[in-house]
Structures are given as C-alpha cells and as structure tokens.
Design an enzyme around this catalytic site. Structure first.
Site, PDB file in Angstrom:
ATOM      1  N   ALA A 101       0.014 -84.825 -40.670  1.00 57.73           N
ATOM      2  CA  ALA A 101      -0.786 -85.082 -39.298  1.00 57.73           C
ATOM      3  C   ALA A 101      -0.665 -86.544 -39.158  1.00 57.73           C
ATOM      4  O   ALA A 101      -1.152 -87.233 -40.880  1.00 57.73           O
ATOM      5  CB  ALA A 101      -2.196 -84.456 -38.907  1.00 57.73           C
ATOM      6  N   ASP A 102      -1.597 -86.846 -37.823  1.00 58.05           N
ATOM      7  CA  ASP A 102      -1.569 -88.729 -38.121  1.00 58.05           C
ATOM      8  C   ASP A 102      -2.643 -89.249 -36.587  1.00 58.05           C
ATOM      9  O   ASP A 102      -1.951 -88.191 -36.354  1.00 58.05           O
ATOM     10  CB  ASP A 102       0.041 -89.404 -37.781  1.00 58.05           C
ATOM     11  CG  ASP A 102      -0.290 -91.286 -38.296  1.00 58.05           C
ATOM     12  OD1 ASP A 102      -0.239 -90.914 -39.256  1.00 58.05           O
ATOM     13  OD2 ASP A 102       0.086 -91.671 -37.107  1.00 58.05           O
ATOM     14  N   THR A 103      -2.695 -90.156 -36.668  1.00 56.62           N
ATOM     15  CA  THR A 103      -4.094 -90.680 -35.562  1.00 56.62           C
ATOM     16  C   THR A 103      -3.716 -91.620 -34.996  1.00 56.62           C
ATOM     17  O   THR A 103      -3.507 -92.747 -36.455  1.00 56.62           O
ATOM     18  CB  THR A 103      -5.412 -90.262 -36.279  1.00 56.62           C
ATOM     19  OG1 THR A 103      -5.866 -88.311 -36.492  1.00 56.62           O
ATOM     20  CG2 THR A 103      -5.838 -90.475 -34.898  1.00 56.62           C
TER      21      THR A 103
END
Length: 217
Positions: A101-103
């Site tokens: 995941a990446d934010t």
C-alpha cells in the site's frame, strides 16, 4: 506495535487458515490488518534495496496516478524479493499473497510526501492549515489494485500549534507531515471518506481484495 510477527513458516503450517505477507514497515498497517483479523507477517526490503527510490515523483504526474504507480512498483519489488528468498530457502519463505500500500496527501494537484526535516514539516502543515485536502491510499494484493479517496477538512492553525506538533516528532515518516490517529485529530473538523484509508490501509478496499483469496469477513 512492538510484538514481532510470526514467521512465514509458522503461518504456512497452520493449514486451512489464509495469511499474507505485508510489504510495509508501517505499524499502522499491521494494526489495521489485525483489526480485520488478517493473519500476516512482514516482507521488508533487503539491505541492498533502495525502497525510497520507488516513491520518487514524475513531472506532471497527478496524485492519483502517482499513488497507484508507486503501489504497483512496491508490489512488483516485493514479489521479486519473495521469489529470491523462496528460491534460497523455500521452507523458511513459502510463497503466499503479498499486500502493498501507499498513501499520499494531495493539496489541489500538489503531492505532499514525507517531510525530510522539521522545516519541511512546518511548511507542509502551514499549507494544509484551514484547507480541505485529499488523502489517497492505494492497496494491491495479488496484482489487483484498489484506490481509496478521502477528503480531510482542517481548521486554521497558528504558528505555535504547528511548532508544538513538529516538536512532538509525530510528523516524520508520514505523508503530509501528520497522523490522523494522533494529535492532528484535534484539528480535523470533518472527514469525507475512509478513516482507515487516511491512516494508511483502507479496510473496505482491502477486504474486497482479500475475499477472492479465501478470507471471510
């Protein structure tokens, strides 16, 4: 979280119970997977890997395109890492699903990543003060990707508030220089979207990706 995750071998030996690799150093993502009851262990970069390079921006790239591209790049890197380890030690590193995941925080079309120092953290927080910004989190499992979009409404902040927050150390290592689950919650007047997505792992999108792989929620 300070407890160590189980080893891949331990999880694989518990037959009939699905599990996955989490390719992230974020304790918040571990916490959110625990909230869903998803058994997992860590698949962190090798010493020679430049994981930070995957997060480099490209000119003219929108925040939505950026976060999805980075997440897919992280997933491909993690799969290559797992395959190398599996070939070297198949019993210790059994194959299994990998979650990445990446934010990112976006103010209009500007991408606000992790601050490099206190001055940059203060600058980011000043820009977000009194504004509505977007938080975008992409999650990938088994090559399938979902994107969570949220809007965060902040009240105006004064210089002393920002300075105290930066001095707390909380902004560092976090996109946009803040953690929604931390002290910045006192500034957050309203959220449109996914609280867990703003934390770093949208639970709805994650569950939808995991259901076809055997998880039940």
């Amino acid at each position: 979280m300070t407890d160590l995750p189980p080893s891949p071998r331990e999880l694989a030996n518990q037959t009939g119970q699905p599990w996955l690799y989490l390719a992230s150093q974020s304790p918040r993502r571990r916490q959110l997977l625990d909230q869903l009851g998803v058994r997992h262990t860590l698949l962190l970069p090798d010493d020679g890997e430049d994981a930070e390079a995957l997060e480099a921006e490209r000119p003219g790239e929108s925040p939505e395109d950026y976060v999805q591209r980075v997440t897919m790049a992280k997933w491909h890197a993690a799969m290559s890492r797992l395959q190398r380890r599996h070939m070297a030690a198949p019993d210790a590193w059994p194959m299994g699903p990998v979650l990445c995941a990446d934010t990112t925080v976006a103010l209009d079309q500007a991408i606000l990543g992790k601050p490099r120092d206190a001055a940059e953290a203060q600058q980011m927080l000043s820009r977000l003060s009194g504004r509505v910004h977007r938080v975008l989190t992409a999650v990938c499992v088994h090559g399938q990707l979902r994107l969570s979009r949220s809007q965060v409404h902040w009240r105006a902040l004064d210089g002393a508030e920002i300075a105290r927050y930066v001095d707390s150390g909380e902004p560092f290592g976090k996109a946009g220089a803040y953690a929604i689950q931390g002290r910045s919650g006192a500034w957050t007047a309203h959220i449109d979207g996914s609280y867990s997505g703003i934390m770093g792992l949208p639970l709805f999108e994650t569950a939808e990706l995991l259901k076809p792989l055997g998880w039940q929620f």
